[in-house]
Design a protein around this motif. Structure first.
Motif, PDB file in Angstrom:
ATOM      1  N   ALA A   9      -8.934  -5.078   8.650  1.00  0.00           N
ATOM      2  CA  ALA A   9     -10.061  -5.406   6.561  1.00  0.00           C
ATOM      3  C   ALA A   9      -8.571  -6.161   6.241  1.00  0.00           C
ATOM      4  N   ALA A  79       2.523 -10.518  -7.199  1.00  0.00           N
ATOM      5  CA  ALA A  79       1.815 -10.840  -7.510  1.00  0.00           C
ATOM      6  C   ALA A  79       1.249  -9.110  -8.568  1.00  0.00           C
ATOM      7  N   GLY A  80       2.006  -8.481  -7.956  1.00  0.00           N
ATOM      8  CA  GLY A  80       1.610  -6.827  -8.324  1.00  0.00           C
ATOM      9  C   GLY A  80       0.595  -6.204  -7.393  1.00  0.00           C
ATOM     10  N   THR A  81       0.530  -7.258  -6.501  1.00  0.00           N
ATOM     11  CA  THR A  81      -1.140  -6.183  -5.513  1.00  0.00           C
ATOM     12  C   THR A  81      -0.510  -4.927  -4.898  1.00  0.00           C
ATOM     13  N   THR A  83       1.409  -2.960  -5.250  1.00  0.00           N
ATOM     14  CA  THR A  83       1.200  -1.224  -5.678  1.00  0.00           C
ATOM     15  C   THR A  83      -0.308  -0.776  -5.400  1.00  0.00           C
ATOM     16  N   ALA A  84      -1.375  -1.988  -5.940  1.00  0.00           N
ATOM     17  CA  ALA A  84      -2.559  -0.982  -4.747  1.00  0.00           C
ATOM     18  C   ALA A  84      -2.882  -0.931  -3.704  1.00  0.00           C
ATOM     19  N   LEU A  87      -1.074   2.567  -2.551  1.00  0.00           N
ATOM     20  CA  LEU A  87      -1.894   3.038  -2.476  1.00  0.00           C
ATOM     21  C   LEU A  87      -2.847   3.875  -1.817  1.00  0.00           C
ATOM     22  N   ALA A  88      -3.777   1.983  -0.697  1.00  0.00           N
ATOM     23  CA  ALA A  88      -5.441   2.349  -1.001  1.00  0.00           C
ATOM     24  C   ALA A  88      -4.366   2.384   0.697  1.00  0.00           C
TER      25      ALA A  88
ATOM     26  N   ILE B  79      -5.315  10.043  -4.517  1.00  0.00           N
ATOM     27  CA  ILE B  79      -4.910   9.368  -6.020  1.00  0.00           C
ATOM     28  C   ILE B  79      -5.206   8.376  -6.212  1.00  0.00           C
ATOM     29  N   LEU B  81      -4.529   5.240  -9.082  1.00  0.00           N
ATOM     30  CA  LEU B  81      -4.006   5.134 -10.321  1.00  0.00           C
ATOM     31  C   LEU B  81      -4.315   3.636 -11.445  1.00  0.00           C
ATOM     32  N   LEU B  86      -0.128  -2.139 -11.474  1.00  0.00           N
ATOM     33  CA  LEU B  86      -0.844  -2.597 -10.821  1.00  0.00           C
ATOM     34  C   LEU B  86      -1.870  -3.395 -10.916  1.00  0.00           C
ATOM     35  N   GLU B  87      -1.954  -4.605  -9.920  1.00  0.00           N
ATOM     36  CA  GLU B  87      -2.552  -5.455  -9.670  1.00  0.00           C
ATOM     37  C   GLU B  87      -3.458  -5.511  -8.831  1.00  0.00           C
ATOM     38  N   LEU B  88      -4.737  -6.563  -9.315  1.00  0.00           N
ATOM     39  CA  LEU B  88      -5.857  -6.041  -8.094  1.00  0.00           C
ATOM     40  C   LEU B  88      -5.858  -7.953  -7.481  1.00  0.00           C
ATOM     41  N   GLU B  99     -14.658  -4.376  -1.850  1.00  0.00           N
ATOM     42  CA  GLU B  99     -15.007  -3.237  -1.067  1.00  0.00           C
ATOM     43  C   GLU B  99     -13.966  -3.664  -0.279  1.00  0.00           C
ATOM     44  N   PHE B 100     -12.668  -4.442  -0.631  1.00  0.00           N
ATOM     45  CA  PHE B 100     -11.439  -4.535   0.493  1.00  0.00           C
ATOM     46  C   PHE B 100     -10.794  -3.193   0.088  1.00  0.00           C
ATOM     47  N   PHE B 101     -10.588  -2.280  -1.085  1.00  0.00           N
ATOM     48  CA  PHE B 101     -10.291  -0.704  -0.661  1.00  0.00           C
ATOM     49  C   PHE B 101     -10.688  -0.187  -0.379  1.00  0.00           C
ATOM     50  N   TYR B 146     -11.372   1.058  -9.051  1.00  0.00           N
ATOM     51  CA  TYR B 146     -10.610   0.703  -8.442  1.00  0.00           C
ATOM     52  C   TYR B 146     -10.123   1.950  -7.692  1.00  0.00           C
TER      53      TYR B 146
END
Lengths: 220, 218
Positions: A9, A79-81, A83-84, A87-88, B79, B81, B86-88, B99-101, B146
């Motif tokens: 993924a 880009a700050g991504t 953190t996301a 967590l994932a 969790i 957040l 935090l950015e996507l 879909e990715f997450f 998200y």
């Protein structure tokens, strides 16, 4: 195999973003082609010694990799991504995804650069299939070791020259093995199996150590 | 699911500068915990410690789900957040991000679920647009999608309504209400209206002093 599917993924996501931005691939390609053209002009019509030609090929691939692959993790940080993603995803799938992405980038670069190099340098290959194996294993090793170094570099405050400095000692054995194997394939002077075996073992060791080390780099 | 978050003598210091010290709080399930205090008091840092993104200088965060104490990596699966930090992925659309997450979390993805989630957060019809083209308020709404994608037990919100308009603020209020029925909300805010959501509130002190005041349940 949840690590693999989750890693895939991440690989798909990175490929999708790369297709849209072409950031890393442009850097890889521009560096490789500029160097290739400069070398071919400098060499002119002279046929190089097999050892020298092999070294030139791997110098081009090494510095192209350093130019493009260092962005793998830095981009997530900037880009700050990150953190996301942290967590994932667990660390192992992240490493697998990034490793596969770097391998894909370098393979696609090698597919363009290696034949062009052979044509421009007027180099013949005595052992074509072993040469293919050397290139594939060398490129995979470059990508693997670059991935863990890129992760370390992304955590550092000063990122500029760190990638090449840190990667060089780690990649030196691989480069020497790849140059040696390539020279043998060019010259056709002896069996190349030992070089291929060395590159195979380097890939396995680099991948295993990277997978063990990466969670500490990623989480701490 | 029964969820509980316990902060045990949490201290965070950067060199000699102590951000906060000896924070001990038990956050039970079906409750809202609110952190407030001046800028630089350590609200965001405390949230990041709870999420396992930053190590504490000393102390522990214990997250228990159905009586099972979770390791840090496991706890992240429970969790969600939302934070300004935090950015996507701006190069992907909202649906592609979800879909990715879902993929990296090992969850099945259905476009219908993504559409429902995006509609709930107020992004109906914008799911195919690249996130890079979104306004800051739309990005904030997507962060909620998200965070809620895996139906987490613990929802951690840092400045939950920043960049949001009135309808966005109402969506956040609804999210907090629903999450409280399901698990725990932990949020950092200085908006008086949001502080009032708290079943427990914790006031972090002036920057560098580590002064701490724990308020009673509302």
């Amino acid at each position: 195999m949840p690590w693999v599917s989750r890693g895939l993924a991440i690989w798909c996501k990175d490929l999708r973003i790369e297709f849209r931005t072409r950031y890393a691939y442009s850097a890889l390609l521009m560096f490789a082609f500029t160097t290739l053209v400069a070398v071919s002009f400098a060499v002119g019509g002279v046929v190089l010694d097999a050892g020298l030609a092999a070294a030139l090929l791997w110098v081009i691939l090494f510095f192209a990799a350093m130019a493009g692959l260092s962005r793998t993790f830095v981009q997530e940080e900037e880009a700050g991504t990150v953190t996301a993603l942290k967590l994932a995803a667990r660390p192992e799938p992240v490493f697998i995804g990034k490793y596969l992405f770097n391998v894909t980038l370098l393979f696609s670069l090698a597919v363009l650069v290696v034949p062009l190099f052979l044509v421009l340098i007027h180099q013949t290959v005595a052992y074509p299939f072993p040469f293919l194996a050397v290139v594939l294993l060398g490129v995979a090793g470059l990508a693997g070791a670059s991935t863990i170094v890129a992760a370390i570099v992304a955590r550092a405050g000063t990122r500029g020259p760190l990638m090449t400095v840190l990667a060089f000692p780690i990649l030196l054995p691989l480069l020497l093995g790849a140059i040696c194997g390539t020279r043998t394939c060019f010259a056709g002077e002896r069996a190349v199996a030992a070089d291929i075996l060395f590159l195979f073992c380097y890939n396995g060791a680099a991948l295993a150590v990277s997978l063990l080390l990466f969670p500490y780099v990623w989480d701490e | 699911m029964q969820t509980k978050v316990v902060l045990k003598k949490l201290t965070k210091a950067y060199g000699r500068r102590r951000l906060f010290a000896d924070i001990s709080v038990t956050i039970p399930g079906r409750s809202v915990f609110v952190l407030h205090g001046p800028n630089g008091a350590g609200k965001t840092t405390l949230l990041r410690i709870i999420c396992g993104l930053v190590p504490a200088t000393s102390g522990e965060v214990e997250i228990t789900v159905d009586g099972k104490l979770l390791a840090r990596e496991e706890s992240r699966e429970h969790i969600g957040l939302v934070s300004p930090e935090l950015e996507l992925y701006g190069e992907l659309s909202a649906v592609e991000n979800l879909e990715f997450f879902a993929g990296v979390r090992g969850l099945p993805f259905s476009p219908a679920k993504a559409r429902d989630l995006l509609t709930f957060v107020g992004l109906a019809g914008r799911g195919r647009d690249l996130v890079g083209t979104y306004s800051s308020g739309m990005k904030q709404r997507l962060k909620y999608a998200y965070a809620l994608l895996h139906e987490p037990q613990i929802l951690v919100l840092d400045e939950p309504t920043s960049n949001l308009d009135e309808t966005g603020v109402a969506v956040v209020a609804e999210i907090i209400r629903r999450q409280k029925d399901r698990g725990i909300v932990i949020m950092a805010t200085n908006e008086p209206g949001e502080v009032s959501y708290g079943d427990q509130t914790l006031a972090l002190g002036q920057p560098g002093t580590g002064h701490l005041v724990q308020g009673p349940a509302h």
